[in-house]
Design a protein around this motif. Structure first.
Motif, PDB file in Angstrom:
ATOM      1  N   ASN A 124     -18.588 -10.544  24.821  1.00 45.03           N
ATOM      2  CA  ASN A 124     -18.292  -9.151  24.144  1.00 45.03           C
ATOM      3  C   ASN A 124     -16.625  -8.722  23.971  1.00 45.03           C
ATOM      4  N   ILE A 125     -16.083  -9.899  23.813  1.00 41.73           N
ATOM      5  CA  ILE A 125     -14.686  -9.581  23.218  1.00 41.73           C
ATOM      6  C   ILE A 125     -14.493 -10.420  22.024  1.00 41.73           C
ATOM      7  N   TRP A 126     -13.595  -9.477  20.999  1.00 38.85           N
ATOM      8  CA  TRP A 126     -13.409 -10.259  19.896  1.00 38.85           C
ATOM      9  C   TRP A 126     -11.857 -10.632  19.893  1.00 38.85           C
ATOM     10  N   LEU A 127     -11.753 -11.689  18.902  1.00 37.36           N
ATOM     11  CA  LEU A 127     -10.473 -11.966  18.632  1.00 37.36           C
ATOM     12  C   LEU A 127      -9.644 -10.868  17.496  1.00 37.36           C
ATOM     13  N   LYS A 128      -8.431 -10.725  17.659  1.00 38.85           N
ATOM     14  CA  LYS A 128      -7.679  -9.573  16.919  1.00 38.85           C
ATOM     15  C   LYS A 128      -6.803 -10.288  15.788  1.00 38.85           C
ATOM     16  N   ASN A 129      -7.111  -9.650  14.696  1.00 43.06           N
ATOM     17  CA  ASN A 129      -6.483  -9.922  13.546  1.00 43.06           C
ATOM     18  C   ASN A 129      -4.979  -9.735  13.396  1.00 43.06           C
ATOM     19  N   PRO A 130      -3.791 -10.775  13.532  1.00 44.25           N
ATOM     20  CA  PRO A 130      -2.529  -9.930  13.486  1.00 44.25           C
ATOM     21  C   PRO A 130      -1.835  -9.169  12.377  1.00 44.25           C
ATOM     22  N   MET A 131      -2.782  -9.388  11.242  1.00 45.40           N
ATOM     23  CA  MET A 131      -2.502  -8.645  10.160  1.00 45.40           C
ATOM     24  C   MET A 131      -2.268  -7.010  10.538  1.00 45.40           C
ATOM     25  N   LYS A 132      -3.398  -6.636  11.093  1.00 47.50           N
ATOM     26  CA  LYS A 132      -3.664  -5.169  11.622  1.00 47.50           C
ATOM     27  C   LYS A 132      -2.306  -4.614  12.398  1.00 47.50           C
ATOM     28  N   GLN A 133      -1.461  -5.583  12.994  1.00 45.84           N
ATOM     29  CA  GLN A 133      -0.381  -4.982  13.815  1.00 45.84           C
ATOM     30  C   GLN A 133       0.674  -4.381  12.708  1.00 45.84           C
ATOM     31  N   PHE A 134       0.627  -4.618  11.737  1.00 47.60           N
ATOM     32  CA  PHE A 134       1.841  -4.336  10.758  1.00 47.60           C
ATOM     33  C   PHE A 134       1.667  -2.657  10.445  1.00 47.60           C
ATOM     34  N   GLY A 135       0.480  -1.959  10.236  1.00 43.68           N
ATOM     35  CA  GLY A 135       0.113  -0.700  10.369  1.00 43.68           C
ATOM     36  C   GLY A 135       0.435  -0.176   8.965  1.00 43.68           C
ATOM     37  N   PHE A 136       0.247  -0.827   7.931  1.00 40.28           N
ATOM     38  CA  PHE A 136       0.457  -0.449   6.628  1.00 40.28           C
ATOM     39  C   PHE A 136      -0.682   0.861   6.152  1.00 40.28           C
ATOM     40  N   GLY A 137      -1.611   0.889   6.923  1.00 40.13           N
ATOM     41  CA  GLY A 137      -2.721   1.922   6.637  1.00 40.13           C
ATOM     42  C   GLY A 137      -2.219   3.411   6.950  1.00 40.13           C
ATOM     43  N   SER A 138      -0.915   3.432   7.661  1.00 43.14           N
ATOM     44  CA  SER A 138      -0.368   4.835   7.806  1.00 43.14           C
ATOM     45  C   SER A 138       0.513   5.368   6.547  1.00 43.14           C
ATOM     46  N   HIS A 139       0.185   4.548   5.434  1.00 47.97           N
ATOM     47  CA  HIS A 139       1.025   4.979   4.304  1.00 47.97           C
ATOM     48  C   HIS A 139      -0.233   5.340   3.196  1.00 47.97           C
TER      49      HIS A 139
ATOM     50  N   LYS B  70      -9.652   1.178  -1.576  1.00 43.18           N
ATOM     51  CA  LYS B  70      -8.406   0.786  -1.498  1.00 43.18           C
ATOM     52  C   LYS B  70      -8.006   1.587  -0.392  1.00 43.18           C
ATOM     53  N   ASP B  71      -7.142   1.071   0.514  1.00 46.74           N
ATOM     54  CA  ASP B  71      -6.352   1.756   1.737  1.00 46.74           C
ATOM     55  C   ASP B  71      -5.112   2.402   1.376  1.00 46.74           C
ATOM     56  N   PHE B  72      -4.592   2.092   0.530  1.00 49.57           N
ATOM     57  CA  PHE B  72      -3.395   2.981  -0.023  1.00 49.57           C
ATOM     58  C   PHE B  72      -2.794   2.362  -1.272  1.00 49.57           C
ATOM     59  N   MET B  73      -1.727   2.924  -1.753  1.00 43.29           N
ATOM     60  CA  MET B  73      -1.091   2.230  -3.164  1.00 43.29           C
ATOM     61  C   MET B  73       0.183   1.583  -2.970  1.00 43.29           C
ATOM     62  N   VAL B  74       0.442   0.518  -3.859  1.00 47.81           N
ATOM     63  CA  VAL B  74       1.685  -0.137  -3.696  1.00 47.81           C
ATOM     64  C   VAL B  74       2.170  -0.330  -5.268  1.00 47.81           C
ATOM     65  N   SER B  75       3.443  -0.077  -5.580  1.00 44.89           N
ATOM     66  CA  SER B  75       3.842  -0.043  -6.947  1.00 44.89           C
ATOM     67  C   SER B  75       5.106  -1.036  -6.822  1.00 44.89           C
ATOM     68  N   ASP B  76       5.412  -1.458  -8.028  1.00 45.83           N
ATOM     69  CA  ASP B  76       6.593  -2.314  -8.214  1.00 45.83           C
ATOM     70  C   ASP B  76       7.760  -1.522  -8.873  1.00 45.83           C
ATOM     71  N   TYR B  77       7.599  -0.329  -8.804  1.00 44.79           N
ATOM     72  CA  TYR B  77       8.750   0.470  -9.350  1.00 44.79           C
ATOM     73  C   TYR B  77       8.937   1.918  -8.757  1.00 44.79           C
ATOM     74  N   ASP B  78       9.444   2.640  -9.037  1.00 47.14           N
ATOM     75  CA  ASP B  78       9.738   4.084  -8.801  1.00 47.14           C
ATOM     76  C   ASP B  78      10.059   4.712  -9.754  1.00 47.14           C
ATOM     77  N   ILE B  79       9.705   6.023  -9.997  1.00 49.75           N
ATOM     78  CA  ILE B  79      10.307   6.730 -11.314  1.00 49.75           C
ATOM     79  C   ILE B  79      11.619   7.076 -11.445  1.00 49.75           C
ATOM     80  N   TYR B  80      12.445   6.839 -10.382  1.00 51.27           N
ATOM     81  CA  TYR B  80      13.813   7.357 -10.099  1.00 51.27           C
ATOM     82  C   TYR B  80      14.468   6.196 -10.962  1.00 51.27           C
ATOM     83  N   LYS B  81      13.867   4.937 -10.961  1.00 50.66           N
ATOM     84  CA  LYS B  81      14.670   3.856 -11.662  1.00 50.66           C
ATOM     85  C   LYS B  81      14.983   4.245 -13.066  1.00 50.66           C
ATOM     86  N   SER B  82      14.315   5.275 -13.839  1.00 46.01           N
ATOM     87  CA  SER B  82      14.714   5.630 -15.364  1.00 46.01           C
ATOM     88  C   SER B  82      16.275   6.127 -14.912  1.00 46.01           C
TER      89      SER B  82
END
Length: 382
Positions: A168-183, A259-271
């Motif tokens: 009754n013990i599961w292995l943990k995914n190290p990826m979850k430790q980054f916490g990107f879901g908060s964004h 999808k859990d969140f959005m990620v872009s390769d630019y921001d509008i202020y680059k204009s």
């Protein structure tokens, strides 16, 4: 970067702190080899094939499914290195022996290979319930490329009658430790050739994020600008202003429930940053007025990441990707862009900004560099 490969790996331990050894192996596989997509349950299984008079503990066994850019031989070499680091010592005798960790490649894509270094699919997998049961947890429909049977079918016909009990013990995914879901929305920014699109793609793939990429390649004025910057600067910046507004408005307004969140390769202020460099003062004032009129209600990223690279690395990256219209970009122009971004970010109070110097890193080819950047972005030491 090489294509991604799907690999199923069996894990086992019957010596010392068995669960810790499995988790340590998972953590190192994640750091060294690739993204872990799924885990089986952990099963307690008897130690088969050992001397009946020997005192041996039961095994803890499990399976994981990963994606990697390594070849099969490279994966096997990494697994052997991890075994050694976790205390496994291989002896020359042919008998079975207790081990802190045992790592085997079960499937590598749907390839069939038999070399001195690796055989895949694993030649004994169909005879071993302690492999088939955890593999069934995560891949019941995956077909064995030689037997042309699914994992489920192999399990149903397996003659191994060993008792396999889940714990009754599961292995943990190290990826979850980054916490990107908060964004909700992360923008990756940087100079020409800094690697923002590559990083946005990797984050999107690894963290189930909606990907927003700038459609600069379709802009007909970009090659003309690099040939005659003074003539085409205003036209180029105005076309980018309109294109970015339309794209970001559409993408931010379209909710993706999967999808859990959005990620872009630019921001509008680059204009504003680019136009301040390319336009004369009077044209820039007009451009800035239009910018704020158009973008006043556009949602801002809750995390803004600026990838800094020095000019030498930027030029090397530009040469490597080989876009004809970029090959004559001068150092002075790249340095002005870097200065423009840093000046903008220094005075920025509305955005949550992280500036990361990646001049000495290659996160596309080196997974350790990529994970270091993720740690910097998330603020977590994994």
């Amino acid at each position: 970067m090489n294509e991604s490969h799907k690999v199923y790996i069996a894990l086992g331990s019957n010596k010392g702190d068995r669960l810790k050894h499995l988790q340590d192996a998972v953590d190192l596989i994640f750091r060294r080899i690739g993204k872990i997509n799924s885990f089986s349950r952990v099963y307690n299984t008897p130690a088969l094939g050992f001397d009946e008079d020997a005192s041996t503990e039961d095994f803890y066994n499990g399976c994981i499914f990963i994606e990697t850019h390594f070849s099969a031989e490279e994966v096997m070499q990494q697994l052997l290195t991890i075994e050694t680091e976790l205390g496994r010592t291989r002896h020359s005798s042919t008998g079975y022996e207790s081990r802190t960790i045992d790592l085997d490649v079960i499937f590598y894509d749907d390839e069939v290979m038999d070399s001195e270094f690796i055989t895949t699919p694993h030649p004994q997998m169909h005879k071993r319930k302690f492999v088939l049961q955890p593999l069934h947890d995560i891949a019941p429909k995956v077909m064995h490329p030689k037997f042309e049977k699914s994992v489920l079918q192999l399990l149903e016909t397996c003659q191994d009658d060993s008792e396999i009990e889940p714990i009754n013990i599961w292995l943990k995914n190290p990826m979850k430790q980054f916490g990107f879901g908060s964004h909700n929305y992360i923008a990756i920014e940087g100079n020409i050739g800094a690697g923002k699109t590559s990083l946005a793609n990797q984050i999107s793939n690894d963290f189930n994020a909606k990907l927003i990429l700038e459609r600069f390649a379709d802009n007909p004025f970009l090659p003309k600008f690099y040939e005659e910057p003074q003539r085409y600067a205003f036209t180029l910046e105005m076309s980018f202003l309109a294109d970015r507004y339309q794209q970001i408005s559409d993408d931010l307004s379209q909710l993706d429930l999967f999808k859990d969140f959005m990620v872009s390769d630019y921001d509008i202020y680059k204009s504003l940053i680019f136009s301040k460099i390319t336009l004369p003062e009077d044209e820039f004032r007009l451009y800035r007025k239009l910018f704020y009129l158009m973008y006043k209600d556009i949602a801002k990223p809750d995390l803004y990441v600026y990838l800094y690279q020095n000019t030498e690395r930027l030029q090397a990256n530009i040469k490597k990707r080989g876009r004809d219209y970029e090959q004559n970009i001068e150092n002075d122009y790249l340095e002005k862009i870097n200065s423009g971004y840093l000046e903008f970010l220094k005075n920025q109070t509305e955005l949550n900004v992280k500036i990361i110097d990646i001049s000495d890193l290659d996160f596309v080819e080196n997974r350790e560099d990529y994970l270091w950047i993720l740690e910097e972005i998330s603020g977590k030491d994994v």
